[in-house]
Enzyme design. Structure first.
Site, short mmCIF file in Angstrom:
data_model
loop_
_atom_site.label_atom_id
_atom_site.label_comp_id
_atom_site.label_asym_id
_atom_site.label_seq_id
_atom_site.Cartn_x
_atom_site.Cartn_y
_atom_site.Cartn_z
N ASP A 29 65.24 47.86 24.64
CA ASP A 29 64.89 48.44 23.34
C ASP A 29 65.84 49.59 23.01
O ASP A 29 66.06 50.47 23.84
CB ASP A 29 63.45 48.98 23.39
CG ASP A 29 62.46 47.94 23.90
OD1 ASP A 29 62.18 47.00 23.15
OD2 ASP A 29 61.98 48.07 25.04
N ASP A 70 62.87 43.13 28.08
CA ASP A 70 63.87 43.22 27.02
C ASP A 70 64.56 44.58 27.11
O ASP A 70 64.23 45.38 28.00
CB ASP A 70 63.21 43.05 25.64
CG ASP A 70 62.28 44.20 25.29
OD1 ASP A 70 62.08 45.10 26.14
OD2 ASP A 70 61.75 44.21 24.17
N ASP A 78 65.87 44.55 21.31
CA ASP A 78 65.24 45.04 20.07
C ASP A 78 66.02 46.26 19.58
O ASP A 78 66.31 47.17 20.35
CB ASP A 78 63.79 45.48 20.33
CG ASP A 78 62.85 44.30 20.52
OD1 ASP A 78 63.27 43.16 20.24
OD2 ASP A 78 61.70 44.52 20.96
N1 DCT Z 1 54.93 49.36 21.63
C1 DCT Z 1 53.67 49.78 21.24
N2 DCT Z 1 52.79 48.88 20.77
C2 DCT Z 1 53.11 47.58 20.70
C3 DCT Z 1 54.38 47.14 21.09
C4 DCT Z 1 55.29 48.06 21.57
O1 DCT Z 1 53.37 50.95 21.31
N3 DCT Z 1 52.20 46.72 20.23
C5 DCT Z 1 55.87 50.33 22.15
C6 DCT Z 1 55.56 50.69 23.56
C7 DCT Z 1 56.69 50.19 24.36
C8 DCT Z 1 57.81 49.95 23.36
O2 DCT Z 1 57.19 49.82 22.12
C9 DCT Z 1 58.64 48.79 23.73
O3 DCT Z 1 57.84 47.62 23.87
P1 DCT Z 1 58.09 46.60 25.04
O4 DCT Z 1 59.53 46.30 25.18
O5 DCT Z 1 57.16 45.46 24.82
O6 DCT Z 1 57.53 47.39 26.29
P2 DCT Z 1 58.29 48.03 27.52
O7 DCT Z 1 57.45 49.15 27.97
O8 DCT Z 1 59.71 48.30 27.18
O9 DCT Z 1 58.16 46.89 28.59
P3 DCT Z 1 59.33 45.96 29.19
O10 DCT Z 1 59.94 46.78 30.27
O11 DCT Z 1 58.63 44.77 29.74
O12 DCT Z 1 60.26 45.62 28.10
MG MG Z 2 61.04 46.83 26.53
#
Ligand code: DCT
Ligand code: MG
Length: 504
Positions: A333, A331, A428
């Site tokens: 963010d 996604d 997000d």
């Molecule tokens: N986060 C966290 N605990 C969670 C969910 C999310 O600390 N339970 C934090 C860490 C990463 C950030 O929010 C964004 O989450 P993701 O988009 O799920 O992770 P990402 O590292 O951006 O992985 P991706 O590249 O797959 O989106």
């Molecule tokens: Mg992400």
């Protein structure tokens, strides 16, 4: 800290006295070498010293500040660390600690070769650019290790990640955490584990994880991992949880109903899908194919334009995996805030209506394919929370945006197999007030393991509570404010780690 292995440092030259009968003019290279006698023995050390000097290498008899390369043979990491510590060697910045293979290769080449990971056999030294705990071993906390995207132990960490997921699916938190932590430690190493002894002194490796490593070292793979990958329940739960809006509980329920594929799920009329799951199924193929950095940038521009229309000073910052330098993510963010505390209130609604308006104006299927706004439950009295995994209280939005391919330079005029000239992208948006910005940015930058360990470190080692809203010192009973991520690291007594070093 030691120097990164791939960039052998050129230290500021200092005047060095050679105790040998080699004159300064015989020295051809600026590298300053010290051979550790321990385990090597004095006879071999003398022989190698003379050999090196004859070839124009500067080889020191004693360990001094000019030394750029410490060469050791046959020492375990722990032994070598102890040896260095006994000699009061504290500042190892810009010093490469290398295996004898570096020295022999250099002798053969007639010139100092560049330091590669193969020269840093962990029996000689553990990853020195990855953080070291106070005992000189790799820290158990990811926030004390540098973890870039370069993973030299993928064969092991892929196996651990599968097992961690398997235990997560079986709600075995202990085993899941053990494999996630072990995976994270191996990701921080700048050398490849080549034999069992390489594991000496590494944190977070227990008998279970070590057994998997040993199996992979001996046979090239792990039977347990093969079994999990073939396991019907694992495969099905993984498939179902890959649908946006489907968590473990729902996936379990569907599995118990006997469902095994997406088609079966879609065809089951007894299921009631949430709005989120409906969108997840509708845009499944797009969402499951990862988002590229180029696509993330294009989405960023759309979000920025929509925000700036209402507040030219609004900050729209990309976070999550892309901020850590990943080229692909599941996604995109974003953190959106305004320089003035409180001015962020209402901004999200305006941005969403702007995106909807763009749709009306275009008279086509909207750019906002799906969104779910979570209202702010932000209350200063409730923070910080002891729940490490707790969602923060900021206003946020989980959305799916329609990104026209023409907005992504490499994809211009491309159509997918369905003839579609756009791609559904998961986005997000989080909207913290400016006084929480640094905490929100740190929390949303990840990785998840990094965040877990940062909070655990704060709590266990510093008696502080950290979350996405703030930092609380339990000893003094005070909140510690921070304008930047650097401020937070400083409050915690940690060396600052760039987002690219947080890929734990
Ligand atoms: N986060 C966290 N605990 C969670 C969910 C999310 O600390 N339970 C934090 C860490 C990463 C950030 O929010 C964004 O989450 P993701 O988009 O799920 O992770 P990402 O590292 O951006 O992985 P991706 O590249 O797959 O989106
Ligand atoms: Mg992400």
């Amino acid at each position: 800290m030691f120097a990164k292995p791939h960039a052998p440092p050129v230290k500021k030259r200092q005047k060095v006295t050679n105790s040998s009968n080699v004159s300064e003019s015989d020295i051809k290279f600026q590298e300053v070498i010290f051979l550790v006698e321990r385990k090597m023995g004095s006879t071999r050390r003398n022989f190698l010293t003379n050999l090196g000097r004859r070839k124009g290498f500067r080889i020191e008899d004693s360990l001094n500040n000019a030394v750029t390369h410490i060469v050791a043979e046959g020492n375990s990491p722990d032994e070598l660390w102890k040896w260095l510590q006994d000699r009061n060697v504290k500042d190892m910045t810009d010093v490469a600690v290398v295996d004898i293979s570096w020295f022999t290769e250099s002798m053969r080449a007639g010139t100092p070769v560049s330091v590669e990971s193969r020269h840093q056999d962990s029996r000689i030294i553990k990853d020195c650019s990855a953080g070291l705990g106070s005992s000189g071993t790799i820290s158990q906390y990811a926030c004390q290790r540098k973890t870039t995207l370069k993973n030299c132990n993928k064969i092991f960490t892929d196996a651990f990640d599968v097992l961690a997921e398997h235990f997560e699916f079986n709600e075995n938190k202990g085993h899941c955490l053990a494999f996630m932590r072990a995976s994270s430690v191996l990701k921080s190493l700048s050398y490849t584990i080549r034999n069992y002894r390489d594991l000496e002194g590494l944190a977070c490796l227990g008998p279970q994880t070590k057994a998997v490593i040993q199996e992979i070292l001996e046979y090239g793979n792990s039977l347990k991992v093969q079994d999990v990958l073939m396991d019907e329940r694992y495969k099905t739960i993984k498939l179902f949880t890959s649908i946006f809006g489907v968590g473990l509980k729902t996936a379990e329920k569907w599995y118990r109903k006997g469902l095994r594929s997406l088609d079966e799920v879609k065809a089951d009329t007894s299921l009631r899908f949430t709005k989120m799951q409906k969108a997840g199924l509708l845009y499944y193929d797009d969402i499951i194919s990862s988002v590229s950095w180029e696509e993330a940038k294009a989405v960023g521009q759309i979000v920025k334009d929509a925000c700036r229309r209402f507040d030219p000073d609004a900050a729209v910052v990309i976070t999550g995996g892309f901020r850590r330098g990943k080229e692909f993510g599941h996604d995109v963010d974003f953190i959106i805030t305004t320089p003035e505390n409180g001015k962020e209130v209402g901004l999200l609604q305006k941005v969403l209506s702007e995106l909807t308006y763009q749709w009306k104006k275009a008279g086509r299927l909207g750019i906002l394919l799906y969104y779910d706004v979570i209202d702010s439950t932000f209350d200063n009295a409730q923070i910080p929370s002891k729940m490490f995994e707790a969602m923060d209280h900021f206003e946020k939005c989980f959305a799916i945006l329609k990104l026209k391919k023409e907005l992504v330079s490499s994809k211009q005029s491309e159509k997918d197999i369905n003839g579609k000239d756009w791609k559904a992208i998961r986005v997000d948006l989080v909207i913290p007030p400016m006084n929480c910005y640094a905490f929100a940015l740190l929390g949303w930058s990840g990785s998840r393991q990094f965040e877990r360990d940062l909070r655990r470190y704060a709590n266990v080692e510093k008696k502080m509570l950290l979350d996405n809203h703030g930092l609380y010192d339990k000893t003094t009973g005070k909140f510690l404010s921070a304008k930047t991520e650097e401020d937070i690291f400083a409050h915690l007594g940690l060396e600052y780690l760039d987002p690219s070093e947080r890929n734990a």
